[in-house]
Design a protein around this motif. Structure first.
Motif, PDB file in Angstrom:
ATOM      1  N   LEU A  97       0.832  -1.206   0.000  1.00 21.15           N
ATOM      2  CA  LEU A  97       0.000   0.000   0.000  1.00 21.15           C
ATOM      3  C   LEU A  97       0.865   1.255   0.000  1.00 21.15           C
ATOM      4  N   TRP A  98       1.912   1.235   0.810  1.00 23.27           N
ATOM      5  CA  TRP A  98       2.825   2.386   0.861  1.00 23.27           C
ATOM      6  C   TRP A  98       3.435   2.616  -0.522  1.00 23.27           C
ATOM      7  N   SER A  99       3.801   1.524  -1.188  1.00 21.57           N
ATOM      8  CA  SER A  99       4.422   1.629  -2.509  1.00 21.57           C
ATOM      9  C   SER A  99       3.456   2.184  -3.550  1.00 21.57           C
ATOM     10  N   VAL A 100       2.175   1.834  -3.434  1.00 21.39           N
ATOM     11  CA  VAL A 100       1.180   2.401  -4.362  1.00 21.39           C
ATOM     12  C   VAL A 100       1.170   3.926  -4.205  1.00 21.39           C
ATOM     13  N   ALA A 101       1.092   4.375  -2.949  1.00 18.73           N
ATOM     14  CA  ALA A 101       1.011   5.817  -2.687  1.00 18.73           C
ATOM     15  C   ALA A 101       2.255   6.537  -3.185  1.00 18.73           C
ATOM     16  N   ARG A 102       3.428   5.979  -2.916  1.00 22.41           N
ATOM     17  CA  ARG A 102       4.663   6.638  -3.317  1.00 22.41           C
ATOM     18  C   ARG A 102       4.850   6.554  -4.822  1.00 22.41           C
ATOM     19  N   SER A 103       4.364   5.471  -5.406  1.00 18.34           N
ATOM     20  CA  SER A 103       4.430   5.334  -6.860  1.00 18.34           C
ATOM     21  C   SER A 103       3.541   6.385  -7.528  1.00 18.34           C
ATOM     22  N   MET A 104       2.469   6.800  -6.816  1.00 21.65           N
ATOM     23  CA  MET A 104       1.590   7.847  -7.339  1.00 21.65           C
ATOM     24  C   MET A 104       1.997   9.218  -6.819  1.00 21.65           C
ATOM     25  N   GLY A 153      16.006   9.563 -12.411  1.00 25.20           N
ATOM     26  CA  GLY A 153      16.162  10.132 -13.748  1.00 25.20           C
ATOM     27  C   GLY A 153      15.267   9.460 -14.788  1.00 25.20           C
ATOM     28  N   LEU A 154      14.569   8.410 -14.382  1.00 21.17           N
ATOM     29  CA  LEU A 154      13.676   7.719 -15.313  1.00 21.17           C
ATOM     30  C   LEU A 154      12.424   8.551 -15.572  1.00 21.17           C
ATOM     31  N   GLY A 155      11.712   8.231 -16.643  1.00 20.02           N
ATOM     32  CA  GLY A 155      10.428   8.878 -16.916  1.00 20.02           C
ATOM     33  C   GLY A 155       9.408   8.482 -15.847  1.00 20.02           C
ATOM     34  N   PRO A 156       8.318   9.277 -15.725  1.00 22.80           N
ATOM     35  CA  PRO A 156       7.334   9.023 -14.663  1.00 22.80           C
ATOM     36  C   PRO A 156       6.705   7.629 -14.718  1.00 22.80           C
ATOM     37  N   ARG A 157       6.477   7.113 -15.935  1.00 26.16           N
ATOM     38  CA  ARG A 157       5.832   5.811 -16.068  1.00 26.16           C
ATOM     39  C   ARG A 157       6.720   4.703 -15.489  1.00 26.16           C
ATOM     40  N   CYS A 158       8.017   4.775 -15.823  1.00 25.99           N
ATOM     41  CA  CYS A 158       8.948   3.766 -15.311  1.00 25.99           C
ATOM     42  C   CYS A 158       9.140   3.915 -13.804  1.00 25.99           C
ATOM     43  N   GLN A 159       9.254   5.166 -13.344  1.00 22.44           N
ATOM     44  CA  GLN A 159       9.411   5.367 -11.897  1.00 22.44           C
ATOM     45  C   GLN A 159       8.223   4.791 -11.152  1.00 22.44           C
ATOM     46  N   SER A 160       7.032   5.037 -11.708  1.00 21.50           N
ATOM     47  CA  SER A 160       5.818   4.572 -11.060  1.00 21.50           C
ATOM     48  C   SER A 160       5.792   3.040 -10.962  1.00 21.50           C
ATOM     49  N   LEU A 161       6.059   2.375 -12.085  1.00 24.07           N
ATOM     50  CA  LEU A 161       6.017   0.902 -12.076  1.00 24.07           C
ATOM     51  C   LEU A 161       7.112   0.327 -11.171  1.00 24.07           C
ATOM     52  N   SER A 189       2.397  -9.421  -6.434  1.00 20.75           N
ATOM     53  CA  SER A 189       2.072 -10.234  -7.604  1.00 20.75           C
ATOM     54  C   SER A 189       1.724  -9.293  -8.754  1.00 20.75           C
ATOM     55  N   TYR A 190       1.808  -9.798  -9.991  1.00 18.63           N
ATOM     56  CA  TYR A 190       1.458  -8.956 -11.135  1.00 18.63           C
ATOM     57  C   TYR A 190      -0.017  -8.588 -11.103  1.00 18.63           C
ATOM     58  N   ALA A 191      -0.853  -9.476 -10.522  1.00 25.22           N
ATOM     59  CA  ALA A 191      -2.282  -9.144 -10.393  1.00 25.22           C
ATOM     60  C   ALA A 191      -2.449  -7.926  -9.496  1.00 25.22           C
ATOM     61  N   GLU A 192      -1.656  -7.860  -8.423  1.00 26.16           N
ATOM     62  CA  GLU A 192      -1.737  -6.725  -7.502  1.00 26.16           C
ATOM     63  C   GLU A 192      -1.211  -5.448  -8.154  1.00 26.16           C
ATOM     64  N   VAL A 193      -0.110  -5.579  -8.889  1.00 26.36           N
ATOM     65  CA  VAL A 193       0.441  -4.417  -9.590  1.00 26.36           C
ATOM     66  C   VAL A 193      -0.549  -3.905 -10.626  1.00 26.36           C
ATOM     67  N   SER A 194      -1.178  -4.848 -11.334  1.00 25.67           N
ATOM     68  CA  SER A 194      -2.165  -4.493 -12.348  1.00 25.67           C
ATOM     69  C   SER A 194      -3.311  -3.699 -11.732  1.00 25.67           C
ATOM     70  N   ALA A 195      -3.782  -4.158 -10.552  1.00 27.03           N
ATOM     71  CA  ALA A 195      -4.873  -3.465  -9.861  1.00 27.03           C
ATOM     72  C   ALA A 195      -4.429  -2.087  -9.383  1.00 27.03           C
ATOM     73  N   ALA A 196      -3.206  -2.003  -8.883  1.00 27.72           N
ATOM     74  CA  ALA A 196      -2.724  -0.747  -8.308  1.00 27.72           C
ATOM     75  C   ALA A 196      -2.491   0.313  -9.376  1.00 27.72           C
ATOM     76  N   LEU A 197      -1.995  -0.103 -10.531  1.00 27.92           N
ATOM     77  CA  LEU A 197      -1.624   0.873 -11.560  1.00 27.92           C
ATOM     78  C   LEU A 197      -2.639   0.928 -12.699  1.00 27.92           C
ATOM     79  N   ASP A 198      -3.708   0.124 -12.596  1.00 32.65           N
ATOM     80  CA  ASP A 198      -4.709   0.061 -13.652  1.00 32.65           C
ATOM     81  C   ASP A 198      -4.047  -0.197 -14.996  1.00 32.65           C
ATOM     82  N   MET A 199      -3.293  -1.287 -15.034  1.00 28.81           N
ATOM     83  CA  MET A 199      -2.447  -1.610 -16.182  1.00 28.81           C
ATOM     84  C   MET A 199      -2.673  -3.095 -16.470  1.00 28.81           C
ATOM     85  N   PRO A 200      -2.772  -3.495 -17.754  1.00 32.49           N
ATOM     86  CA  PRO A 200      -2.995  -4.919 -18.029  1.00 32.49           C
ATOM     87  C   PRO A 200      -1.833  -5.777 -17.509  1.00 32.49           C
TER      88      PRO A 200
END
Lengths: 161, 203
Positions: free
Chosen positions: B44-51, B139-147, B158-169
């Motif tokens: 959860l902390w990582s989702v927030a910091r990733s955003m 120094g990475l772009g925002p998309r890469c930093q976020s992921l 899990s990738y399922a959790e990452v997918s849910a967190a970032l709304d990404m397939p």
């Protein structure tokens, strides 16, 4: 050249380094872990849930009304909850000493309280017109607990000021 | 779900599957709740910091997400997928907070902000290679930093959790991760840190 398997291992090793560094520079604060543990203290099985049906900060997001601004209420936020046969409008306004929560019930209620995420609560008095004020509410998620006129205990969904 | 897997000498709750933990919490087992929060609080902390939420907002969003789980506990349809439920709920909380902040505060210069924290972060890192790696990450772009920030959750999500967190397939996560880590290596090699050797064995 490395094989795809080697590249995968190399990626995993780099990812592990990043995970270790993140744990050093951006760890989960101890208070966040403590708050997570304490959240279970808010579990009750004796109430109905009043759902959020309108939020002035979410205008256009599928909820009922557009952003409404009362006179002079530049930063206040208006929310409406519905459940247990009661509606309540809640106005949140930041002040120098914490949050001011002003509420208005549509029907008669009793025993109203503002609950915090650690299981704590502050009781508030509701006047004969269904209005209440809670001052100095500390930061963090809160919800309202009240009893409807048929004696049903109701809690609103959590809201983050 | 089956019974908890009990490792030798391990805390059985640390090994229990997520669905099992949820069932135990429903039955009033507080130790199971602690195990559940220990397992997912970093996610959860990582989702927030990733955003890119601030520490204070991140703390509020994480706590609210736990409170919503407590509220939803008995109605949860698929307890085994509680990690994805948490990731989705957390994403919504973060988006709602970001929208509200955007209305109150004028849009901030995130790059400036990220640069400031990078300097602070580096003071914490004693190993020069770690500091260089973190600098390259910033120094990475925002998309890469976020992921990548999302993938830094511990234990690894899990990738399922990452997918849910970032709304990404789910299918896009592996290739994007690979590309982002390649970019990171490029920055390490060609960036302003020529004294940094690439990882051993790949010279």
């Amino acid at each position: 050249m490395s094989t795809p398997v080697d590249a995968g291992d190399r990626d995993d090793a780099l990812m592990a380094d990043l995970r270790r560094i993140a744990a050093e520079v951006d760890p989960v604060p101890p208070g966040v872990v403590e708050a997570a543990r304490a959240a279970i203290l808010t579990r009750h099985l004796d109430h109905e849930l009043a759902e959020l049906i309108a939020d002035s900060s979410e205008a256009g997001a599928g909820l009922l009304f557009e952003a409404v601004r009362g006179p002079g209420a530049g930063e206040s936020r208006l929310l409406t909850f519905d459940g247990g046969g009661v509606q309540v409008d809640v106005d949140l306004a930041p002040t120098g000493q914490g949050l001011r929560v002003i509420g208005q019930f549509t029907g008669p209620v009793s025993e109203c309280g503002v609950e915090r995420g650690d299981g704590g609560a502050v009781e508030v008095e509701v006047d004969e017109l269904g209005r209440f004020v809670a001052d100095g509410v500390p930061p963090g998620p809160i919800r309202l607990r009240f009893r409807s006129d048929i004696g049903q205990l109701v809690r609103t969904a959590w809201l983050v000021p | 779900m089956g019974p908890a897997i009990r490792g030798d000498g391990m805390d059985p709750l640390a090994e229990a599957d997520a669905g099992d933990l949820v069932e135990r919490v429903r039955d009033g087992d507080d130790a199971a709740w602690s195990a559940l929060t220990d397992r997912y609080v970093s996610l959860l902390w990582s989702v927030a910091r990733s955003m890119r939420l601030s520490e204070a907002d991140a703390a509020d969003a994480v706590q609210t997400t736990w409170l919503r789980l407590v509220e939803a506990l008995d109605g949860l349809r698929d307890p085994a997928r509680v990690g994805s439920w948490l990731a989705t709920t957390m994403r919504r909380e973060c988006l709602a907070l970001l929208r509200r902040r955007a209305k109150v505060v004028a849009a901030q210069d995130w790059d400036q902000l990220a640069g400031d924290t990078a300097a602070l972060d580096e003071a914490l890192l004693r190993q020069e290679r770690d500091a260089a790696l973190w600098r390259a990450f910033k120094g990475l772009g925002p998309r890469c930093q976020s992921l990548l920030r999302m993938l830094m959750a511990d234990p690894a999500p899990s990738y399922a959790e990452v997918s849910a967190a970032l709304d990404m397939p789910v299918g896009g996560i592996g290739p994007t991760r690979r590309r982002c880590l390649d970019n990171l290596r490029k920055i390490m090699l060609t960036g302003a840190h020529p004294f940094e050797a690439p990882s051993p064995g790949n010279a």
